[in-house]
Design an enzyme around this catalytic site. Structure first.
Site, short mmCIF file in Angstrom:
data_model
loop_
_atom_site.label_atom_id
_atom_site.label_comp_id
_atom_site.label_asym_id
_atom_site.label_seq_id
_atom_site.Cartn_x
_atom_site.Cartn_y
_atom_site.Cartn_z
N TYR A 142 12.78 10.75 6.27
CA TYR A 142 13.07 10.27 7.62
C TYR A 142 14.52 10.56 8.01
O TYR A 142 14.83 10.78 9.17
CB TYR A 142 12.88 8.76 7.71
N LYS A 191 5.51 9.67 -6.48
CA LYS A 191 4.71 10.88 -6.72
C LYS A 191 5.47 11.68 -7.78
O LYS A 191 5.89 12.82 -7.56
CB LYS A 191 4.54 11.65 -5.39
N ASP A 223 -1.11 8.55 -4.37
CA ASP A 223 -2.51 8.81 -4.00
C ASP A 223 -3.44 7.77 -4.65
O ASP A 223 -4.36 7.24 -4.03
CB ASP A 223 -2.93 10.25 -4.35
N ASP A 247 5.60 3.77 4.79
CA ASP A 247 5.08 3.82 6.16
C ASP A 247 3.56 3.90 6.11
O ASP A 247 2.85 3.15 6.78
CB ASP A 247 5.67 5.05 6.87
N ASP A 251 0.52 0.63 6.68
CA ASP A 251 -0.55 0.65 7.70
C ASP A 251 -1.91 0.40 7.03
O ASP A 251 -2.74 -0.34 7.54
CB ASP A 251 -0.61 2.01 8.42
#
Ligand code: IPM
Ligand code: MG
Length: 357
Positions: A142, A191, A223, A247, A251
Site C-alpha cells: 500500500y 506467504k 491461502d 485487508d 473482509d
C-alpha cells in the site's frame, strides 16, 4: 473529561451514520459528565469536490490536533474516474500514514441475535466466531512505490512491497498483547513460501514469541488462512498480518458474521489518538434514504471511548444499549430477519439512545 473529536462524515451513507453515533456520544457525555467537542474534517470525495484533493493538509492537521477521529465512510462511483493519486481512498491512506496509525484492529464477532445471517452452516457457526484481525496499516505494498511505464511497447505496472524489521516488530507486539488480553492464541499469517517480506515477517515474529510464552503461537500461510476462516473460524482468537493480507482477510472475516454493517474498527499508533470507523463502505446506493445501519459506527464510538479515552464504563454502556436494541428485535434492512421490526438509520440510533443506562 474534555475530549476533542475530529469528525469525518465523508461520502454516501457516511453523514447519516456519523450523526447517529454523535447522538449517542452526546448522551454518554451528559450521563458521565464529559465534554466532547467536535471539529468537522473534509476527507474523501466530498473533499475532492470542495478542495480539489482528498485530504487537504489543513484537514490532516485538524485530525492531528484532536484526541481522536471518528469516520463514517468515503468514496463512491462519482469519483471513479479521477486519477489514482487523487481518489477518495488516497485521502484515507494519507490520513492513516499522516497519523502514523500502524495498528488496525478489526473484530469478527458473531452476534447471537444475528446468527442466522451468517452464510456458514449452523454446524460451523455453533462452534462460535469471535476473533480479531490485527492488520498492519501503514506499510507493505500500500505504501511502496507505484509506477506504470511503457516497456517493450506495452504498459507495465509495478507496486513495491517493503517491510523493515521495526515495522513488523511493532505490529507483532500488538498481536501478542491483544492475545494476552483474550484467549492467548495468536496466528501470524504470511506467504513465507514465496515472499521475502513474509520470510522476514516470520523471523521477527519467532523472535517475539519467546517473550510471550503464555501465548499459543502459530504461523499460517495466507491461502490456507483464507480457507480455515470459512472451514472452522472457531480456531482463531487473534490473527496478525501485513497490510494487504489483512485487508482481504478482514473482509472475509466480517462476511462470515453475516453483518458487515455491525463491525467497528480502531486504528492506532503509539499515541492515544486513534481513528475509529465502521469497516463497511459508503453504500452510495442507499445514501440519504435513512436505510443505513448505524451500529458499526456507534460501536466504533464505543471503541473510541475504550481505547483512546480510557472510558470503559461508557464503552460498556454503548455496547449494552446496542445489545438491547437487537434483543428488542429492531433491525435495519441489512440485518432484517423474519419476525423482527424493520427500522431506519435514525430510528435505530434513537432506540440505542433510549437503552443507554
Ligand atoms: C479498508 C478499505 C481500504 C483499504 C481502501 C478503501 C483503501 O478497503 O479499509 O479495508 O484497502 O485499506
Ligand atoms: Mg478493505
Amino acid at each position: 473529561m474534555d475530549k476533542k473529536i475530529a469528525v469525518i462524515r465523508g461520502d454516501g451513507i457516511g453523514p447519516e451514520i456519523v450523526n447517529e453515533a454523535i447522538k449517542v456520544l452526546d448522551a454518554v457525555a451528559e450521563k458521565y459528565n464529559h465534554k466532547f467537542e467536535y471539529t468537522d474534517v473534509d476527507m474523501g470525495g466530498c473533499a475532492i469536490d470542495k478542495w480539489g484533493e482528498p485530504l487537504p493538509k489543513e484537514m490532516l492537521e485538524r485530525c492531528l490536533a484532536s484526541d481522536s477521529v471518528l469516520l463514517g465512510a468515503v468514496g463512491g462511483p462519482k469519483w471513479d474516474n479521477v486519477p489514482g493519486d487523487k481518489r477518495p481512498e488516497k485521502g484515507l491512506l494519507a490520513l492513516r500514514g499522516g497519523m502514523k496509525l500502524y495498528s488496525n484492529n478489526r473484530p469478527a464477532k458473531l452476534w447471537s441475535q444475528l446468527a442466522e445471517a451468517s452464510p456458514l452452516k449452523p454446524s460451523i457457526v455453533e462452534k462460535g466466531i469471535d476473533f480479531i484481525v490485527v492488520r498492519e496499516l501503514i506499510g507493505g505494498v500500500y505504501f511502496g512505490e507505484h509506477t506504470t511505464v511503457n516497456k517493450d511497447g506495452e504498459e507495465t505496472a509495478t507496486d513495491i512491497m517493503e517491510y523493515a524489521e521495526h515495522e513488523i516488530e511493532r505490529i507483532g507486539r500488538i498481536g501478542f498483547e491483544t492475545a494476552m488480553k483474550r484467549r492467548h492464541k495468536l496466528t501470524s499469517v504470511d506467504k513465507a513460501n514465496v515472499l521475502d517480506t513474509s520470510r522476514l515477517w516470520r523471523k521477527v515474529m519467532h523472535r517475539l514469541k519467546d517473550e510471550y510464552p503464555e501465548v499459543e503461537y502459530s504461523d499460517m500461510l495466507v491461502d490456507n488462512a483464507a480457507m480455515q476462516i470459512v472451514k472452522d473460524p472457531s480456531q482463531f482468537d487473534v490473527i496478525v498480518t501485513e497490510n494487504l493480507f489483512g485487508d482481504i482477510l478482514s473482509d472475509e472475516a466480517s462476511m462470515i458474521t453475516g453483518s458487515i454493517g455491525m463491525i467497528p474498527s480502531s486504528s492506532l499508533g503509539d499515541g492515544g489518538c486513534g481513528l475509529y470507523e465502521p469497516i463497511h463502505g459508503s453504500a452510495p446506493d442507499i445514501a440519504g434514504q435513512n436505510k443505513a445501519n448505524p451500529i458499526g459506527t456507534i460501536l466504533s464510538a464505543a471503541m473510541m471511548c475504550r481505547f483512546s479515552f480510557d472510558m470503559p464504563s461508557e464503552a460498556d454502556a454503548i455496547e449494552n444499549a446496542v445489545t438491547k436494541a437487537l434483543d428488542a428485535g429492531l433491525r435495519t434492512g441489512d440485518i432484517m430477519q423474519e419476525g423482527c421490526t424493520l427500522v431506519g438509520c435514525k430510528e435505530m440510533g434513537d432506540a440505542i439512545l433510549s437503552y443507554l443506562e
